[in-house]
Design an enzyme around this catalytic site. Structure first.
Site, PDB file in Angstrom:
ATOM      1  N   HIS A  35       0.822  -1.216   0.000  1.00  0.00           N
ATOM      2  CA  HIS A  35       0.000   0.000   0.000  1.00  0.00           C
ATOM      3  C   HIS A  35       0.860   1.272   0.000  1.00  0.00           C
ATOM      4  O   HIS A  35       0.614   2.190  -0.801  1.00  0.00           O
ATOM      5  CB  HIS A  35      -0.939  -0.028   1.204  1.00  0.00           C
ATOM      6  CG  HIS A  35      -1.506   1.302   1.601  1.00  0.00           C
ATOM      7  ND1 HIS A  35      -2.420   1.982   0.831  1.00  0.00           N
ATOM      8  CD2 HIS A  35      -1.275   2.091   2.696  1.00  0.00           C
ATOM      9  CE1 HIS A  35      -2.736   3.128   1.442  1.00  0.00           C
ATOM     10  NE2 HIS A  35      -2.047   3.225   2.565  1.00  0.00           N
ATOM     11  N   GLU A  65       1.502   6.001  12.568  1.00  0.00           N
ATOM     12  CA  GLU A  65       0.120   5.615  12.916  1.00  0.00           C
ATOM     13  C   GLU A  65      -0.009   4.116  13.212  1.00  0.00           C
ATOM     14  O   GLU A  65      -0.739   3.716  14.112  1.00  0.00           O
ATOM     15  CB  GLU A  65      -0.818   6.012  11.764  1.00  0.00           C
ATOM     16  CG  GLU A  65      -2.284   5.874  12.112  1.00  0.00           C
ATOM     17  CD  GLU A  65      -3.182   6.467  11.038  1.00  0.00           C
ATOM     18  OE1 GLU A  65      -3.065   7.676  10.773  1.00  0.00           O
ATOM     19  OE2 GLU A  65      -3.980   5.711  10.456  1.00  0.00           O
ATOM     20  N   ASP A  66       0.685   3.297  12.453  1.00  0.00           N
ATOM     21  CA  ASP A  66       0.399   1.850  12.492  1.00  0.00           C
ATOM     22  C   ASP A  66       1.540   0.969  12.982  1.00  0.00           C
ATOM     23  O   ASP A  66       1.397  -0.251  13.014  1.00  0.00           O
ATOM     24  CB  ASP A  66      -0.015   1.364  11.094  1.00  0.00           C
ATOM     25  CG  ASP A  66      -1.344   1.952  10.649  1.00  0.00           C
ATOM     26  OD1 ASP A  66      -2.150   2.304  11.534  1.00  0.00           O
ATOM     27  OD2 ASP A  66      -1.561   2.077   9.439  1.00  0.00           O
TER      28      ASP A  66
HETATM   29  P1  NDP Z   1     -11.485   0.942   8.962  1.00  0.00           P
HETATM   30  O1  NDP Z   1     -10.886   2.246   9.346  1.00  0.00           O
HETATM   31  O2  NDP Z   1     -11.583  -0.132   9.975  1.00  0.00           O
HETATM   32  O3  NDP Z   1     -10.747   0.367   7.671  1.00  0.00           O
HETATM   33  C1  NDP Z   1     -10.378   1.177   6.594  1.00  0.00           C
HETATM   34  C2  NDP Z   1      -8.900   1.485   6.654  1.00  0.00           C
HETATM   35  O4  NDP Z   1      -8.157   0.271   6.716  1.00  0.00           O
HETATM   36  C3  NDP Z   1      -8.452   2.195   5.401  1.00  0.00           C
HETATM   37  O5  NDP Z   1      -8.596   3.582   5.571  1.00  0.00           O
HETATM   38  C4  NDP Z   1      -7.019   1.718   5.258  1.00  0.00           C
HETATM   39  O6  NDP Z   1      -6.227   2.628   6.023  1.00  0.00           O
HETATM   40  C5  NDP Z   1      -7.016   0.337   5.895  1.00  0.00           C
HETATM   41  N1  NDP Z   1      -7.096  -0.826   4.956  1.00  0.00           N
HETATM   42  C6  NDP Z   1      -6.222  -1.870   4.916  1.00  0.00           C
HETATM   43  N2  NDP Z   1      -6.563  -2.762   3.993  1.00  0.00           N
HETATM   44  C7  NDP Z   1      -7.667  -2.294   3.375  1.00  0.00           C
HETATM   45  C8  NDP Z   1      -8.478  -2.807   2.317  1.00  0.00           C
HETATM   46  N3  NDP Z   1      -8.197  -3.964   1.668  1.00  0.00           N
HETATM   47  N4  NDP Z   1      -9.552  -2.087   1.937  1.00  0.00           N
HETATM   48  C9  NDP Z   1      -9.818  -0.913   2.569  1.00  0.00           C
HETATM   49  N5  NDP Z   1      -9.108  -0.383   3.585  1.00  0.00           N
HETATM   50  C10 NDP Z   1      -8.013  -1.070   3.996  1.00  0.00           C
HETATM   51  O7  NDP Z   1     -12.920   1.084   8.410  1.00  0.00           O
HETATM   52  P2  NDP Z   1     -13.804   2.332   8.241  1.00  0.00           P
HETATM   53  O8  NDP Z   1     -13.090   3.403   7.517  1.00  0.00           O
HETATM   54  O9  NDP Z   1     -15.050   1.846   7.650  1.00  0.00           O
HETATM   55  O10 NDP Z   1     -13.976   2.873   9.725  1.00  0.00           O
HETATM   56  C11 NDP Z   1     -14.831   2.420  10.649  1.00  0.00           C
HETATM   57  C12 NDP Z   1     -16.135   3.178  10.497  1.00  0.00           C
HETATM   58  O11 NDP Z   1     -16.971   2.315   9.720  1.00  0.00           O
HETATM   59  C13 NDP Z   1     -16.828   3.511  11.747  1.00  0.00           C
HETATM   60  O12 NDP Z   1     -16.708   4.899  11.998  1.00  0.00           O
HETATM   61  C14 NDP Z   1     -18.288   3.131  11.477  1.00  0.00           C
HETATM   62  O13 NDP Z   1     -19.087   4.295  11.388  1.00  0.00           O
HETATM   63  C15 NDP Z   1     -18.297   2.474  10.141  1.00  0.00           C
HETATM   64  N6  NDP Z   1     -18.882   1.140  10.101  1.00  0.00           N
HETATM   65  C16 NDP Z   1     -19.814   0.911   9.140  1.00  0.00           C
HETATM   66  C17 NDP Z   1     -20.406  -0.325   9.024  1.00  0.00           C
HETATM   67  C18 NDP Z   1     -21.396  -0.545   7.945  1.00  0.00           C
HETATM   68  O14 NDP Z   1     -21.791  -1.680   7.692  1.00  0.00           O
HETATM   69  N7  NDP Z   1     -21.828   0.487   7.229  1.00  0.00           N
HETATM   70  C19 NDP Z   1     -20.068  -1.433   9.908  1.00  0.00           C
HETATM   71  C20 NDP Z   1     -19.032  -1.092  10.866  1.00  0.00           C
HETATM   72  C21 NDP Z   1     -18.468   0.159  10.933  1.00  0.00           C
HETATM   73  P3  NDP Z   1      -4.639   2.847   5.846  1.00  0.00           P
HETATM   74  O15 NDP Z   1      -4.338   3.738   4.714  1.00  0.00           O
HETATM   75  O16 NDP Z   1      -4.250   3.455   7.160  1.00  0.00           O
HETATM   76  O17 NDP Z   1      -4.118   1.477   5.627  1.00  0.00           O
HETATM   77 ZN    ZN Z   2      -2.276   4.626   4.134  1.00  0.00          ZN
END
Ligand code: NDP
Ligand code: ZN
Length: 180
Positions: A35, A65-66
């Site tokens: 990524h 961050e991670d």
């Molecule tokens: P996460 O933040 O948990 O996951 C997304 C982040 O994970 C990305 O920004 C990226 O960040 C990293 N990532 C790593 N691998 C992948 C991948 N293959 N695809 C996408 N992202 C990846 O999820 P959300 O952004 O959705 O945050 C949680 C929010 O989701 C809560 O605020 C809640 O409101 C909502 N939610 C919604 C649900 C629904 O069904 N609608 C259910 C549960 C939660 P990086 O660049 O740092 O790697």
């Molecule tokens: Zn990133």
């Protein structure tokens, strides 16, 4: 900084080690470092960015961050400019997720141009993943929610790099077709 290939390669090696045990959330569990390399590649080859501090900060953008990486390590190894941009794109993990997502929208217009480009590359990479390689347990609704939020963040990043913006807009148009 104009051209520092050795430091850029050092950053890649550093990021690969720091993210070595982490995987992306997609079903194919790619190594996490893919990524950050994708983001740097987008900046160089789509954004046509040649400033090595920005490219190095792109490679390192998720280390604080991670992983256990500290600000002072980044400063010592890669300099204050790089540390500044990495911090600009680092969420405060002590805050609840919903608040962090809201703050990304609020902070976007106030980032430096370099940090705006890194954030744009990050959103391109993540939305491409959400579109093509999503986490197995994400519903279509959750994927759409993520794409809509990404668009709101990117609204605040516009003006820093037209090539990256066009790439993002094309990606969004294609991603939305998947959900029609
Ligand atoms: P996460 O933040 O948990 O996951 C997304 C982040 O994970 C990305 O920004 C990226 O960040 C990293 N990532 C790593 N691998 C992948 C991948 N293959 N695809 C996408 N992202 C990846 O999820 P959300 O952004 O959705 O945050 C949680 C929010 O989701 C809560 O605020 C809640 O409101 C909502 N939610 C919604 C649900 C629904 O069904 N609608 C259910 C549960 C939660 P990086 O660049 O740092 O790697
Ligand atoms: Zn990133």
């Amino acid at each position: 900084m104009k051209n520092d290939l050795p430091k850029f390669l050092h950053a890649i090696s550093f990021a690969a080690k720091r993210h070595s045990t982490q995987k992306r959330k997609g079903a194919d569990e790619q190594p996490y470092v893919n990524h950050v390399l994708e983001v740097a590649n987008l900046l160089a080859n789509v954004g046509k960015i040649e400033d090595f501090d920005i490219l190095i900060a792109a490679v390192l953008h998720d280390t604080i961050e991670d992983t256990a990486t500290t600000e002072s390590e980044i400063t010592k190894l890669f300099g204050a400019e790089v540390r500044g941009m990495v911090l600009e794109v680092t969420d405060d993990k002590s805050l609840p997720k919903a608040r962090r997502k809201e703050l990304q929208i609020q902070h976007a217009p106030h980032l430096s141009d370099g940090a705006k480009c890194i954030k744009l590359g990050d959103k391109i990479s993540n939305i491409r993943d959400v579109s093509e390689n999503p986490p197995a347990d994400w519903s279509a609704e959750r994927r759409i929610e993520y794409i809509n939020w990404g668009e709101r963040v990117v609204d605040g990043l516009r003006g820093a790099n037209a090539n990256l913006e066009t790439h993002f807009d094309n990606l969004i148009a294609a991603a939305k077709q998947n959900f029609q």
